[in-house]
Design a protein around this motif. Structure first.
Motif, short mmCIF file in Angstrom:
data_model
loop_
_atom_site.label_atom_id
_atom_site.label_comp_id
_atom_site.label_asym_id
_atom_site.label_seq_id
_atom_site.Cartn_x
_atom_site.Cartn_y
_atom_site.Cartn_z
N LEU A 37 23.77 26.99 -4.14
CA LEU A 37 24.77 28.03 -3.77
C LEU A 37 25.01 29.08 -4.86
CD1 LEU A 37 27.26 26.22 -1.34
CD2 LEU A 37 25.28 27.73 -0.90
N SER B 103 32.22 38.01 -5.05
CA SER B 103 31.46 36.57 -4.47
C SER B 103 32.07 36.16 -3.26
CB SER B 103 30.93 35.82 -5.56
OG SER B 103 31.98 35.41 -6.20
N ILE B 104 31.48 35.36 -2.54
CA ILE B 104 32.04 34.57 -1.38
C ILE B 104 32.15 33.39 -2.31
CG2 ILE B 104 31.40 33.18 0.72
CD1 ILE B 104 29.18 35.39 1.15
N ARG C 139 26.76 32.62 4.36
CA ARG C 139 27.03 34.14 4.47
C ARG C 139 27.50 34.31 5.99
NH1 ARG C 139 22.12 35.63 0.94
NH2 ARG C 139 23.10 35.91 -0.92
N ILE D 9 27.44 34.45 -4.23
CA ILE D 9 28.03 33.20 -3.66
C ILE D 9 28.49 32.48 -4.98
CG2 ILE D 9 27.51 30.88 -2.39
CD1 ILE D 9 25.83 32.28 -0.27
#
Length: 368
Positions: free
Chosen positions: A22, A2-3, A127, A28
């Motif tokens: 988020l 994930s980010i 993103r 995320i």
């Protein structure tokens, strides 16, 4: 993987709302949410994030100062989320010029309702930032090799129209020799890139027309900032402005800009019209008008940005005899628009950002 996002905001309510939105988005994860930049620095020593979501008005250190510190010491993608930018176009331009990848406005009241309604904008900005090419982020992403996560828009995107809805393509007629002209198209990361290019130019540089994807009301402040630091004059374009040596004209946000020729002189028209490539102003519209009006007298430059706006227009410029240049991948924040132009065969030459000013100066001699 994930980010990983670090939220920095002095309001506990804001931290809670942003973190919740988020964390609910696929791919995320908010790793930390802290009250000020000094606490953020401590967390970053333990866990380096992919993206920072940053407020501006905070105790101990303001967000712009922290942003400049990050970019000078160890760059990574930063998205500004602040109520101050909603009230100040100059502050938004300052944040973008300092290195922010994107700015997301938020209100002072009704925060939870507003941010829930605009969650798609926030998630898309995160993103997009995670895909951008800052130095540290690129190194970290290469090491971690996260799986790509497709965006999940809340509604279908608008129809993608071409420059045909604004003006027809050229007929291939040869344009007579005249003064040199430079057309530049850019988007994400372009505010910083344009500042570096235009501020490096001499006062007698060829006439320049620019499309920078930017919302309405922001381009005037952006042009004024560039004018204050450049040897050339920089202004937000108006219909009938002359394209001339020593002047750069920035297309207004929310309007298309076209170049027309009268005798041996070039002027711009600023017009309404539908979105082209989902943008207004559109780089394709500008480049097509330059191909038709200036032909081999022009230099087309496509710089950092997401998407493909400008790629087809740059190809038309090259077919009309213009020189064409793209910013290289290493120096782009987002290597989208240049990459698409290269794939189409629209690019004659690819150069680093710091070499683009020399290409512009050389245009003065290329057509003499």
């Amino acid at each position: 993987m994930s980010i990983q996002v670090l939220v920095v905001d002095d309001s506990a309510v804001v931290r809670q709302v942003l973190s919740g939105l988020l964390n609910a988005a696929p791919g995320i994860q908010v790793t930390h949410a802290v009250a000020d930049p000094l606490l953020a620095i401590e967390r970053m020593r333990l866990n380096w994030p992919d993206v920072i979501l940053l407020d501006i008005e905070m105790p101990r250190m303001d967000g712009i100062t922290f942003l400049r510190k990050i970019m000078s010491e160890k760059p990574l993608p930063v998205v500004i989320c602040s109520s101050l930018t909603a009230d100040s176009t100059a502050l938004t331009v300052e944040a973008l010029s300092a290195g922010a990848v994107a700015v997301v406005n938020r209100p002072r009241v009704n925060l939870r309702e507003y941010m829930t309604d605009h969650a798609d904008e926030l998630i898309s900005a995160i993103r997009m930032a995670a895909a951008s090419n800052t130095q540290q982020h690129a190194d970290e992403q290469a090491r971690r090799k996260p799986a790509p996560v497709p965006p999940a828009p809340l509604m279908p995107p608008p129809a993608k129209l071409t420059a045909d809805v604004i003006l027809p393509p050229g007929d291939g007629a040869v344009v007579p020799r005249s003064e040199p002209l430079v057309a530049i198209g850019t988007s994400t990361g372009g505010t910083q890139a344009l500042e570096r290019v235009l501020s490096a130019l001499p006062s007698d540089a060829p006439g320049i027309v620019v499309v920078q994807h930017m919302p309405e009301k922001f381009t005037g402040a952006f042009a004024a900032r560039l004018d204050s630091i450049c040897a050339i004059a920089v202004k937000e374009a108006e219909t009938n402005d002359r394209v001339q040596a020593g002047v750069a004209l920035i297309a207004p946000g929310g309007k298309h800009m076209l170049v027309r020729r009268s005798g041996a002189t070039y002027y711009v028209d600023v017009i309404d019209g539908p979105l082209v490539n989902r943008h207004r102003p559109s780089v394709d519209v500008l480049f097509r008008s330059v191909a038709k009006s200036a032909g081999a007298n022009a230099l087309g430059i496509i710089m950092t940005g997401m998407g493909d706006d400008g790629a087809l227009g740059l190809l038309e410029m090259r077919k009309a005899g213009a020189r064409t240049v793209a910013q290289d991948e290493q120096s782009c924040v987002v290597y989208g628009m240049p990459k698409e132009a290269v794939k189409l065969g629209a690019v004659e030459k690819t150069v680093p950002l710091d070499a683009i000013d020399r290409e512009i100066v050389a245009q003065s001699f290329a057509i003499k």
